[in-house]
Write a protein that holds these residues in place. Structure first.
Motif, PDB file in Angstrom:
ATOM      1  N   VAL A  84     -16.966 -84.669 -26.599  1.00  0.00           N
ATOM      2  CA  VAL A  84     -17.338 -83.581 -27.512  1.00  0.00           C
ATOM      3  C   VAL A  84     -16.137 -82.675 -27.764  1.00  0.00           C
ATOM      4  O   VAL A  84     -15.873 -82.262 -28.899  1.00  0.00           O
ATOM      5  CB  VAL A  84     -18.514 -82.769 -26.927  1.00  0.00           C
ATOM      6  CG1 VAL A  84     -18.854 -81.595 -27.840  1.00  0.00           C
ATOM      7  CG2 VAL A  84     -19.732 -83.659 -26.745  1.00  0.00           C
ATOM      8  N   ILE A  85     -15.417 -82.357 -26.684  1.00  0.00           N
ATOM      9  CA  ILE A  85     -14.236 -81.500 -26.819  1.00  0.00           C
ATOM     10  C   ILE A  85     -13.176 -82.174 -27.682  1.00  0.00           C
ATOM     11  O   ILE A  85     -12.555 -81.542 -28.546  1.00  0.00           O
ATOM     12  CB  ILE A  85     -13.660 -81.168 -25.428  1.00  0.00           C
ATOM     13  CG1 ILE A  85     -14.637 -80.258 -24.675  1.00  0.00           C
ATOM     14  CG2 ILE A  85     -12.295 -80.489 -25.556  1.00  0.00           C
ATOM     15  CD1 ILE A  85     -14.253 -79.999 -23.243  1.00  0.00           C
ATOM     16  N   GLN A  86     -12.986 -83.478 -27.475  1.00  0.00           N
ATOM     17  CA  GLN A  86     -12.000 -84.210 -28.259  1.00  0.00           C
ATOM     18  C   GLN A  86     -12.384 -84.227 -29.738  1.00  0.00           C
ATOM     19  O   GLN A  86     -11.528 -84.047 -30.616  1.00  0.00           O
ATOM     20  CB  GLN A  86     -11.864 -85.642 -27.740  1.00  0.00           C
ATOM     21  CG  GLN A  86     -10.770 -86.454 -28.421  1.00  0.00           C
ATOM     22  CD  GLN A  86      -9.399 -85.819 -28.294  1.00  0.00           C
ATOM     23  OE1 GLN A  86      -9.063 -85.239 -27.249  1.00  0.00           O
ATOM     24  NE2 GLN A  86      -8.593 -85.910 -29.342  1.00  0.00           N
ATOM     25  N   GLN A  87     -13.662 -84.404 -30.010  1.00  0.00           N
ATOM     26  CA  GLN A  87     -14.135 -84.382 -31.405  1.00  0.00           C
ATOM     27  C   GLN A  87     -13.918 -83.000 -32.022  1.00  0.00           C
ATOM     28  O   GLN A  87     -13.528 -82.893 -33.192  1.00  0.00           O
ATOM     29  CB  GLN A  87     -15.623 -84.752 -31.444  1.00  0.00           C
ATOM     30  CG  GLN A  87     -16.186 -84.888 -32.858  1.00  0.00           C
ATOM     31  CD  GLN A  87     -17.648 -85.290 -32.856  1.00  0.00           C
ATOM     32  OE1 GLN A  87     -18.351 -85.106 -31.869  1.00  0.00           O
ATOM     33  NE2 GLN A  87     -18.116 -85.833 -33.957  1.00  0.00           N
ATOM     34  N   PHE A  88     -14.164 -81.941 -31.227  1.00  0.00           N
ATOM     35  CA  PHE A  88     -13.944 -80.580 -31.699  1.00  0.00           C
ATOM     36  C   PHE A  88     -12.470 -80.357 -32.043  1.00  0.00           C
ATOM     37  O   PHE A  88     -12.141 -79.796 -33.095  1.00  0.00           O
ATOM     38  CB  PHE A  88     -14.395 -79.586 -30.621  1.00  0.00           C
ATOM     39  CG  PHE A  88     -14.041 -78.155 -30.910  1.00  0.00           C
ATOM     40  CD1 PHE A  88     -14.780 -77.413 -31.806  1.00  0.00           C
ATOM     41  CD2 PHE A  88     -12.961 -77.558 -30.281  1.00  0.00           C
ATOM     42  CE1 PHE A  88     -14.461 -76.083 -32.076  1.00  0.00           C
ATOM     43  CE2 PHE A  88     -12.623 -76.236 -30.538  1.00  0.00           C
ATOM     44  CZ  PHE A  88     -13.383 -75.508 -31.444  1.00  0.00           C
ATOM     45  N   ILE A  89     -11.573 -80.811 -31.165  1.00  0.00           N
ATOM     46  CA  ILE A  89     -10.137 -80.640 -31.386  1.00  0.00           C
ATOM     47  C   ILE A  89      -9.694 -81.385 -32.637  1.00  0.00           C
ATOM     48  O   ILE A  89      -8.940 -80.857 -33.468  1.00  0.00           O
ATOM     49  CB  ILE A  89      -9.351 -81.124 -30.160  1.00  0.00           C
ATOM     50  CG1 ILE A  89      -9.580 -80.173 -28.979  1.00  0.00           C
ATOM     51  CG2 ILE A  89      -7.851 -81.235 -30.470  1.00  0.00           C
ATOM     52  CD1 ILE A  89      -8.970 -80.648 -27.675  1.00  0.00           C
TER      53      ILE A  89
END
Length: 240
Positions: A84-89
């Protein structure tokens, strides 16, 4: 480095996790110290622990419990949210590499991405709003000034903790928000006035227009009572 991280996670305070159920499960893992407790743990939480990426729980020994605790913590802190964090970044970087700008200037972005709000004070609260006065010299203006004296005394009572109402309570009643947004309100909160007709109407607010309505010609003691009643009897409504 891995050894240091492992040692640190073994002493991780599971109360820092927001989910109460996860806290309870981690407490049971951490307190497991006998073979009997281990059998009970596997029976009660084995499937859950396995789903956290620790299938070896069913063959684990007592000596393995600190490692099991560490792996479950790591799952909730890192692995569960990594994609999720990677997608946000990646999404942020599609806007002119915005996330790279955040990383390079992280101090400037700190108020936007983290909660840095402090307890509100009288000066900071008074700086949030404006007053919609009637024309100077009018009868309505004189009565509005009387009302605002009562309002000022009410704010001072909050500051001095002479009432069980807080600035946070007042802000929620007025705007529906527990704190001032990091980018400010979409419009400036405003105090409006109304005439009392018949039975006394308590102050009210429109969270959509950020308007707080106060009755004209109300003295200090009555203002305190009316505002306290209005805030206390509206608990929970309109919160964002």
């Amino acid at each position: 480095m891995m050894c240091t991280q492992k040692a640190d996670l073994q002493h991780f305070d599971y109360h820092d996790l927001p989910d109460g159920n996860v806290q309870g499960n981690l407490q049971k893992i951490k307190q497991c110290s006998t073979e009997k407790q281990l059998l009970s743990l596997c029976s009660e939480l084995g499937d859950w622990i396995s789903d956290c990426g620790v299938p070896g729980i069913f063959t684990a020994k007592i000596k393995d419990i600190p490692t099991v605790f560490t792996q479950v913590v790591k799952h909730y802190i890192y692995f569960r949210t990594a994609s999720v964090i990677q997608q946000f970044i990646e999404g942020m970087n599609t806007c002119g590499n915005l996330w790279h700008q955040v990383e390079r200037n992280w101090i400037a972005f700190l108020p936007i991405f983290t909660s840095t709000s402090r307890e509100m004070s009288l000066p900071s609260f008074k700086g949030l709003y404006k007053i919609s006065w009637s024309p100077q010299g009018s009868n309505q203006r004189e009565r509005e000034e009387e009302t605002m004296f009562g309002w000022e005394m009410f704010l001072i009572a909050i500051q001095e903790k002479a009432t069980d109402v807080t600035f946070k309570d007042l802000l929620v009643f007025w705007t529906g928000m527990h704190s001032v947004p990091c980018l400010g309100f979409p419009g400036e909160p405003v105090i409006e006035f109304y005439e009392q007709e018949g039975p006394s109407r308590i102050p009210y607010a429109s969270t959509c227009s950020l308007s707080l309505f106060l009755p004209r010609g109300v003295e200090e003691e009555e203002m305190n009572a009316l505002l306290t009643r209005a805030i206390k009897e509206s608990s929970g409504f309109g919160r964002v």
